[in-house]
Scaffold this active site. Structure first.
Site, PDB file in Angstrom:
ATOM      1  N   ASN A   8       0.870  -1.178   0.000  1.00 45.37           N
ATOM      2  CA  ASN A   8       0.000   0.000   0.000  1.00 45.37           C
ATOM      3  C   ASN A   8       0.909   1.230   0.000  1.00 45.37           C
ATOM      4  OD1 ASN A   8      -1.890   1.967   0.352  1.00 45.37           O
ATOM      5  ND2 ASN A   8      -2.719   1.164   2.277  1.00 45.37           N
ATOM      6  N   ARG A  89      -2.305  -2.016  -3.717  1.00 42.85           N
ATOM      7  CA  ARG A  89      -3.606  -1.419  -3.425  1.00 42.85           C
ATOM      8  C   ARG A  89      -3.766  -0.134  -4.237  1.00 42.85           C
ATOM      9  NH1 ARG A  89      -5.353   2.578   1.285  1.00 42.85           N
ATOM     10  NH2 ARG A  89      -7.561   2.571   0.811  1.00 42.85           N
ATOM     11  N   HIS A 178     -13.246   1.287   0.292  1.00 43.11           N
ATOM     12  CA  HIS A 178     -13.156   0.149   1.227  1.00 43.11           C
ATOM     13  C   HIS A 178     -13.666  -1.155   0.595  1.00 43.11           C
ATOM     14  CE1 HIS A 178     -13.638   3.070   4.887  1.00 43.11           C
ATOM     15  NE2 HIS A 178     -12.358   2.908   4.581  1.00 43.11           N
ATOM     16  N   ARG A 238     -14.118  13.407   8.707  1.00 40.90           N
ATOM     17  CA  ARG A 238     -14.916  13.736   7.515  1.00 40.90           C
ATOM     18  C   ARG A 238     -16.386  13.902   7.871  1.00 40.90           C
ATOM     19  NH1 ARG A 238     -12.635   8.691   4.556  1.00 40.90           N
ATOM     20  NH2 ARG A 238     -10.436   9.250   4.366  1.00 40.90           N
ATOM     21  N   GLU A 383      -7.597  -6.395   4.719  1.00 35.39           N
ATOM     22  CA  GLU A 383      -7.499  -5.999   3.306  1.00 35.39           C
ATOM     23  C   GLU A 383      -6.237  -6.572   2.665  1.00 35.39           C
ATOM     24  OE1 GLU A 383      -8.442  -2.120   5.045  1.00 35.39           O
ATOM     25  OE2 GLU A 383      -9.237  -1.586   3.093  1.00 35.39           O
TER      26      GLU A 383
END
Ligand code: AMP
Length: 397
Positions: A8, A89, A178, A238, A383
């Site tokens: 990642n 990713r 996601h 957020r 993930e």
């Protein structure tokens, strides 16, 4: 036995995990942080051991060299050619990718063309990929997209009600995020539903970024994040969904530019904005317990937004068989799970073992009682293993 790496890459960081596949055994994991600086940090863990170094790392290629050197030095690989595939990713796959793809020139060009949709992320992923490709040119490289799992949504679930020409000309629509996590959760969740013919799952990935997905027959039918990860439920920093006129109104009131307000909606809102305490739910929970009214309000807002989405997806799926809690808050905070379940239980016929819920932290378990109309479980997300699985599948082709 094949060694597969999941990567990642961020603008100044490089996270990695090396697996022995198909056993999915983690051989080592780590991170290079502050790439580009004189005091970058390289950290790696393997078995019960770990190391951390502070040193200059001028670019991502140097970071990749460090990772490979570290693996050689500690005998995790004897030769770097033991690494047969690298999975990368990628945050934004746009309309092009509905599954993982071989990282060839065409894939690279498409990811590059999607930079306007995810400026920071996709650019950094490409820098990371090119650095790995330079050092491991002959292995299989695979791109694994956060958005791919959500490409099965129907147009009425992903089109925004804006003028058609904007949708078509600028590809402005819901992509979600996601997806790799929700796909993993859907696969793992299936084991709780033996014999259910058309399983309906609502997966709640609730961490500092948070999204909820409605899944039918293993496919995404709706997801809460939008064009970008700013949409959907309220998060650590957020806003989640807002009336779009909030942007216009606040820019006019304050004189702050659209770009700056957008940053505020991304980085200074959510828990941090409402509580004025922290973006970390642990701090907010502690402040709320100590009587801080804003912290209490921020938790109620958070819970309400999540309950609203679960209710919406219950209707969208025509009922539900399984609700999954995952990610930092979903896995670790029994308080958040309890509040959310209490909010939805009367309408959805949930029966929850709240005492057992209190005992679960960071591990899998079922918190609904046998008489609950919907099973409710906690599944720690992974993930990286999903990236390794998809990457290994390409290697085996
Ligand atoms: P993630 O983005 O998935 O790493 O999740 C980060 C969020 O999980 C932060 O808001 C943390 O406060 C929250 N979190 C992690 N551990 C705990 C915990 N033990 N209790 C409550 N929240 C936690």
């Amino acid at each position: 036995m094949s060694k597969v790496m999941a990567v990642n890459a961020g603008s100044s960081s490089l996270k990695f995990k090396l697996y022995e596949m198909p056993e999915e055994k983690v051989l080592c994991s780590g991170n290079v942080e502050r790439i580009g600086l004189e005091d970058a940090i390289f950290g790696m863990k393997w078995g019960n051991e770990s190391e951390k170094k502070i040193l200059p790392v001028k670019d991502h290629a140097k970071g990749v060299e460090l990772v490979i050197q570290g693996m050689l030095e500690h005998g995790i690989v004897q030769d770097m050619n033991e690494i047969v595939a690298v999975g990368h990713r990628i945050v934004q796959g746009g309309k092009y990718f509905s599954k993982s793809e071989l990282f060839d020139e065409d894939t690279e060009a498409k990811i590059e063309s999607l930079i306007p949709l995810a400026p920071l992320h996709n650019k950094a992923h490409l820098v990371g990929f090119r650095a790995f490709k330079q050092i491991l040119p002959n292995v299989v490289h695979v791109a694994v997209f956060d958005t791919a799992f959500h490409q099965t949504m129907a147009p009425e679930d992903y089109i925004f009600p804006i003028p058609k020409e904007f949708t078509e000309k600028y590809d402005c629509r819901r992509y979600g995020a996601h997806g790799t996590s929700h796909k993993f959760l859907a696969q793992e969740g299936a084991k709780y539903l033996p014999g259910v013919e058309h399983p309906r799952i609502i997966s709640c990935h609730i961490g500092s970024g948070a999204s909820i997905t409605a899944i039918k027959d293993g496919k995404c039918v709706a997801t809460s994040m939008g064009l970008t990860p700013l949409g959907g439920i309220m998060m650590g920093t957020r806003t989640g969904d807002l009336d779009p006129s909030v942007m216009n109104y606040l820019c006019k009131c304050t004189g702050i530019s659209v770009e700056e307000m957008y940053q505020i909606f991304n980085k200074k809102s959510g828990f941090l904005g409402v509580s004025a305490v922290s973006n970390d739910s642990r701090d907010v929970l502690a402040a709320a317990a100590a009587g801080n009214k804003d912290a209490q309000l921020s938790l109620r807002l958070f819970t309400r937004r999540i309950a609203d989405f679960i209710g919406q997806y219950f209707v969208r799926l025509g009922g539900a068989d399984l609700i999954i809690f995952s990610a930092g808050i979903g896995e670790n905070s029994w308080e958040a799970r309890e509040e959310i379940c209490k909010e939805i239980a009367p309408a959805l016929g949930l029966s929850i073992d709240y005492e057992f819920n209190k005992t679960l932290r960071g591990k899998e378990g079922q918190i609904s009682k046998p008489d609950s109309k919907i099973k409710v479980v906690i599944i720690p997300t992974d993930e990286e293993v999903m990236i390794a699985r998809d990457t290994y599948a390409f290697y085996m082709k």
